[in-house]
Scaffold this motif. Structure first.
Motif, PDB file in Angstrom:
ATOM      1  N   ILE A  53       0.231   7.449  -4.913  1.00 16.37           N
ATOM      2  CA  ILE A  53      -0.869   6.595  -5.387  1.00 16.37           C
ATOM      3  C   ILE A  53      -0.281   5.408  -6.149  1.00 16.37           C
ATOM      4  N   HIS A  54      -0.868   4.233  -5.966  1.00 19.83           N
ATOM      5  CA  HIS A  54      -0.437   3.034  -6.702  1.00 19.83           C
ATOM      6  C   HIS A  54      -1.392   2.794  -7.870  1.00 19.83           C
ATOM      7  N   LEU A  55      -0.807   2.561  -9.061  1.00 18.16           N
ATOM      8  CA  LEU A  55      -1.616   2.330 -10.262  1.00 18.16           C
ATOM      9  C   LEU A  55      -1.352   0.944 -10.841  1.00 18.16           C
ATOM     10  N   GLY A  56      -1.395  -0.053  -9.980  1.00 16.64           N
ATOM     11  CA  GLY A  56      -1.211  -1.436 -10.425  1.00 16.64           C
ATOM     12  C   GLY A  56      -2.499  -2.029 -10.974  1.00 16.64           C
ATOM     13  N   GLY A  57      -2.371  -3.224 -11.541  1.00 21.58           N
ATOM     14  CA  GLY A  57      -3.537  -3.946 -12.023  1.00 21.58           C
ATOM     15  C   GLY A  57      -4.205  -4.715 -10.894  1.00 21.58           C
ATOM     16  N   GLN A  62       0.852  -1.189   0.000  1.00 25.82           N
ATOM     17  CA  GLN A  62       0.000   0.000   0.000  1.00 25.82           C
ATOM     18  C   GLN A  62       0.892   1.244   0.000  1.00 25.82           C
ATOM     19  N   GLU A  63       0.263   2.394  -0.238  1.00 24.15           N
ATOM     20  CA  GLU A  63       1.014   3.656  -0.291  1.00 24.15           C
ATOM     21  C   GLU A  63       1.702   3.970   1.034  1.00 24.15           C
ATOM     22  N   THR A  64       1.144   3.478   2.124  1.00 20.05           N
ATOM     23  CA  THR A  64       1.696   3.791   3.459  1.00 20.05           C
ATOM     24  C   THR A  64       2.859   2.876   3.860  1.00 20.05           C
ATOM     25  N   ALA A 111       1.381  14.479  -7.766  1.00 23.10           N
ATOM     26  CA  ALA A 111       0.831  13.113  -7.704  1.00 23.10           C
ATOM     27  C   ALA A 111       1.964  12.152  -8.048  1.00 23.10           C
ATOM     28  N   VAL A 112       2.463  11.443  -7.051  1.00 24.61           N
ATOM     29  CA  VAL A 112       3.557  10.486  -7.257  1.00 24.61           C
ATOM     30  C   VAL A 112       2.930   9.116  -7.506  1.00 24.61           C
ATOM     31  N   CYS A 113       2.980   8.688  -8.756  1.00 23.24           N
ATOM     32  CA  CYS A 113       2.266   7.486  -9.187  1.00 23.24           C
ATOM     33  C   CYS A 113       3.236   6.316  -9.323  1.00 23.24           C
ATOM     34  N   ARG A 114       3.097   5.339  -8.459  1.00 18.05           N
ATOM     35  CA  ARG A 114       3.953   4.146  -8.559  1.00 18.05           C
ATOM     36  C   ARG A 114       3.348   3.197  -9.595  1.00 18.05           C
ATOM     37  N   MET A 115       4.129   2.979 -10.647  1.00 16.41           N
ATOM     38  CA  MET A 115       3.637   2.215 -11.794  1.00 16.41           C
ATOM     39  C   MET A 115       4.107   0.763 -11.705  1.00 16.41           C
ATOM     40  N   PRO A 116       3.271  -0.142 -12.212  1.00 19.97           N
ATOM     41  CA  PRO A 116       3.640  -1.555 -12.248  1.00 19.97           C
ATOM     42  C   PRO A 116       4.368  -1.875 -13.555  1.00 19.97           C
ATOM     43  N   LEU A 117       4.587  -3.143 -13.796  1.00 22.90           N
ATOM     44  CA  LEU A 117       5.053  -3.609 -15.103  1.00 22.90           C
ATOM     45  C   LEU A 117       3.971  -3.276 -16.129  1.00 22.90           C
ATOM     46  N   SER A 121       3.984  -6.743  -5.952  1.00 22.16           N
ATOM     47  CA  SER A 121       2.564  -6.527  -6.257  1.00 22.16           C
ATOM     48  C   SER A 121       2.076  -5.286  -5.507  1.00 22.16           C
ATOM     49  N   LEU A 122       1.293  -4.475  -6.202  1.00 27.27           N
ATOM     50  CA  LEU A 122       0.771  -3.244  -5.606  1.00 27.27           C
ATOM     51  C   LEU A 122      -0.689  -3.419  -5.204  1.00 27.27           C
ATOM     52  N   ASN A 123      -1.022  -2.907  -4.037  1.00 27.26           N
ATOM     53  CA  ASN A 123      -2.422  -2.767  -3.635  1.00 27.26           C
ATOM     54  C   ASN A 123      -2.868  -1.396  -4.138  1.00 27.26           C
ATOM     55  N   SER A 124      -3.736  -1.377  -5.130  1.00 27.24           N
ATOM     56  CA  SER A 124      -4.139  -0.112  -5.766  1.00 27.24           C
ATOM     57  C   SER A 124      -5.584   0.257  -5.439  1.00 27.24           C
ATOM     58  N   SER A 125      -6.076  -0.223  -4.282  1.00 30.46           N
ATOM     59  CA  SER A 125      -7.488   0.007  -3.942  1.00 30.46           C
ATOM     60  C   SER A 125      -7.813   1.494  -3.805  1.00 30.46           C
ATOM     61  N   LYS A 126      -6.826   2.297  -3.409  1.00 26.60           N
ATOM     62  CA  LYS A 126      -7.036   3.756  -3.307  1.00 26.60           C
ATOM     63  C   LYS A 126      -7.379   4.329  -4.689  1.00 26.60           C
ATOM     64  N   ALA A 127      -6.629   3.880  -5.705  1.00 29.52           N
ATOM     65  CA  ALA A 127      -6.894   4.347  -7.078  1.00 29.52           C
ATOM     66  C   ALA A 127      -8.214   3.793  -7.611  1.00 29.52           C
TER      67      ALA A 127
END
Length: 291
Positions: free
Chosen positions: A217-221, A124-126, A154-160, A264-270
């Motif tokens: 913010i996490h922008l994973g799938g 998560q972002e935290t 907006a700092v966006c952590r991107m996945p693959l 793996s990103l938890n992107s529930s916030k997004a």
């Protein structure tokens, strides 16, 4: 129309952002090494590590918002060329945040899931960052520096990210497909996990974050998957006959940059803000239609 400045427009993600933004924005895209022309978009050759050149671009365009994707993003390259990569990945990023602060305009920055060590996914972002590679380290430094200069970033952590080749860039998919179509065996990690999305979906997420997010913010799938299982799905959807896939482990392949096992990103916030990636199979099917 408002003006959007996209750095790294010749990159895989930058190109997709330009495509997605065109209907709503007057888009200006920067490139450095790979000249490109995108219909309806003004492209400019800029050395982002030159602060005077950067200031001049802001002064000339007077953007209403900025999405900063330009980076040296190959972990192995950054591991071997830390000073060269620091100049673009950290210094230029912080300067862009400073200029966005001066102009008081929205700014979105593409960070990475590789800021994590892979031991406590999904992240998560935290959660605390602990990068294993110089590339991940530089992205952490950029995150901190940009938010210090301009807390509204907006700092966006991107996945693959995956997708069909753009005019000037490929995703990891193309090399894999070419190997299989040549009848060669393809070795893929079974013990490295990510939450991938298509370039189009990632671009949509960034445009959403530009509008709605300040801070991380996490922008994973929505799916955690290994590269091996990702390619199994691709082979099925793209109907590649007699594909020779072989599972391997990270320790089997020597690389300059250490790699985390599970980022793996938890992107529930997004997701709560309206970011809606499709399933990997649906994303691949959409790509297969336009192939």
């Amino acid at each position: 129309m408002k003006k959007l400045l996209v750095t790294g427009a010749s990159g895989f993600l930058g190109w997709h952002i330009c495509q997605q933004a065109k209907p709503e924005w007057e888009v200006y895209g920067t490139y450095f090494a790979n000249h490109l022309e995108i219909g309806d978009i003004e492209t400019l050759k800029v050395n982002l590590t030159d602060l005077q050149e950067l200031k001049q671009i802001f002064n000339d365009i007077k953007p209403d918002a900025v999405i900063h994707t330009a980076a040296l993003s190959q972990p192995n390259f950054c591991q071997n060329h830390p000073q060269e990569s620091y100049a673009i990945n950290v210094t230029a990023s912080c300067n862009i945040a400073g200029l966005c602060a001066d102009y008081a305009i929205p700014c979105a920055f593409t960070s990475t899931d590789l800021v994590f060590d892979g031991l406590n996914a999904p992240y998560q972002e935290t959660d605390s960052v602990n990068p294993l590679s110089i590339y991940g380290e530089q992205k952490v430094q950029a995150e901190i520096g940009m938010l210090e200069r301009y807390p509204h970033t907006a700092v966006c952590r991107m996945p693959l990210m995956f997708g069909m080749a753009t005019p000037t860039a490929k995703s990891f998919m193309q090399q894999f497909i070419e190997t299989l179509q040549a009848g060669k065996e393809l070795s893929l990690f079974i013990d490295e996990f990510r939450t991938p999305v298509s370039g189009k979906t990632a671009a949509q997420g960034l445009l959403l974050a530009l509008e709605k997010v300040q801070g991380l913010i996490h922008l994973g799938g929505k799916e955690r998957i290994s590269r091996y299982d990702f390619m199994r799905q691709l082979v099925e959807v793209f109907e590649i006959p007699n594909a020779k896939l072989k599972g391997c482990r990270q320790e089997d392949i020597k690389m300059a940059a250490p790699r985390p096992k599970d980022v793996s990103l938890n992107s529930s916030k997004a997701f709560a803000l309206g970011y809606q990636p499709l399933s990997i199979k649906e994303e691949l099917a959409a790509l297969y239609q336009i192939k």
